[in-house]
Write a protein that holds these residues in place. Structure first.
Motif, PDB file in Angstrom:
ATOM      1  N   PRO A  69       0.797  -1.238   0.000  1.00  0.00           N
ATOM      2  CA  PRO A  69       0.000   0.000   0.000  1.00  0.00           C
ATOM      3  C   PRO A  69       0.826   1.283   0.000  1.00  0.00           C
ATOM      4  N   GLN A  70       1.903   1.319   0.781  1.00  0.00           N
ATOM      5  CA  GLN A  70       2.726   2.536   0.805  1.00  0.00           C
ATOM      6  C   GLN A  70       3.411   2.765  -0.533  1.00  0.00           C
ATOM      7  N   LYS A  71       3.943   1.710  -1.105  1.00  0.00           N
ATOM      8  CA  LYS A  71       4.614   1.815  -2.405  1.00  0.00           C
ATOM      9  C   LYS A  71       3.593   2.188  -3.489  1.00  0.00           C
ATOM     10  N   ALA A  72       2.408   1.589  -3.438  1.00  0.00           N
ATOM     11  CA  ALA A  72       1.367   1.888  -4.419  1.00  0.00           C
ATOM     12  C   ALA A  72       0.948   3.359  -4.324  1.00  0.00           C
ATOM     13  N   ALA A  73       0.880   3.881  -3.086  1.00  0.00           N
ATOM     14  CA  ALA A  73       0.509   5.285  -2.907  1.00  0.00           C
ATOM     15  C   ALA A  73       1.581   6.197  -3.497  1.00  0.00           C
ATOM     16  N   GLU A  74       2.840   5.865  -3.260  1.00  0.00           N
ATOM     17  CA  GLU A  74       3.939   6.683  -3.783  1.00  0.00           C
ATOM     18  C   GLU A  74       3.964   6.654  -5.315  1.00  0.00           C
TER      19      GLU A  74
END
Length: 140
Positions: free
Chosen positions: A123-128
């Motif tokens: 999720p964090q990587k996808a948001a970035e």
């Protein structure tokens, strides 16, 4: 005889007056033609000036706008691979890619495939990566 001289003078006088009238008409036509040519020339000069101004404005726009990024062949190969890969596998791989490269790949994938891959990513990587995608779409 006097009569014939008077008649001759009268004919000569009429001929001269017709010649003067024809000359006046010809001069009027020439003047009107010159005025019309002058008017058309002014119109053309104004239009050429406007065209030149527009050309300069377009040149300035070309200088200030960034050229569209060309697709690198190696990125295109990755896009083709990710289009064929399963979303779970592609998401796992994308988690390990640099965010800007992942965003570039996602921008060039089919929308359904890109969405499925984003869903499978951390999720964090996808948001970035999504943030970078949005930034780049705004520039296009």
């Amino acid at each position: 005889m006097l009569r014939s001289v008077i008649l001759l003078l009268l004919v000569f006088s009429i001929a001269l007056s017709q010649s003067a009238l024809q000359k006046k008409l010809r001069e009027d036509r020439e003047r009107k033609a010159k005025e019309e040519i002058s008017s058309i020339s002014k119109d053309l000069e104004e239009k050429l000036k406007k065209i030149e101004e527009e050309r300069k404005r377009l040149e300035e726009l070309k200088k200030t706008s960034k050229p569209k990024e060309e697709q690198r062949p190696e990125v295109q190969k990755l896009v083709d691979i990710f289009n064929k890969a399963s979303p779970d596998e592609a998401g796992a791989i994308m988690n390990n890619l640099e965010p800007s490269l992942a965003a570039e790949i996602l921008l060039n994938l089919k929308e359904r495939q890109a969405a499925a891959i984003l869903e499978a990513m951390d999720p964090q990587k996808a948001a970035e990566v999504s943030r970078i995608v949005l930034e780049r779409r705004g520039k296009r």
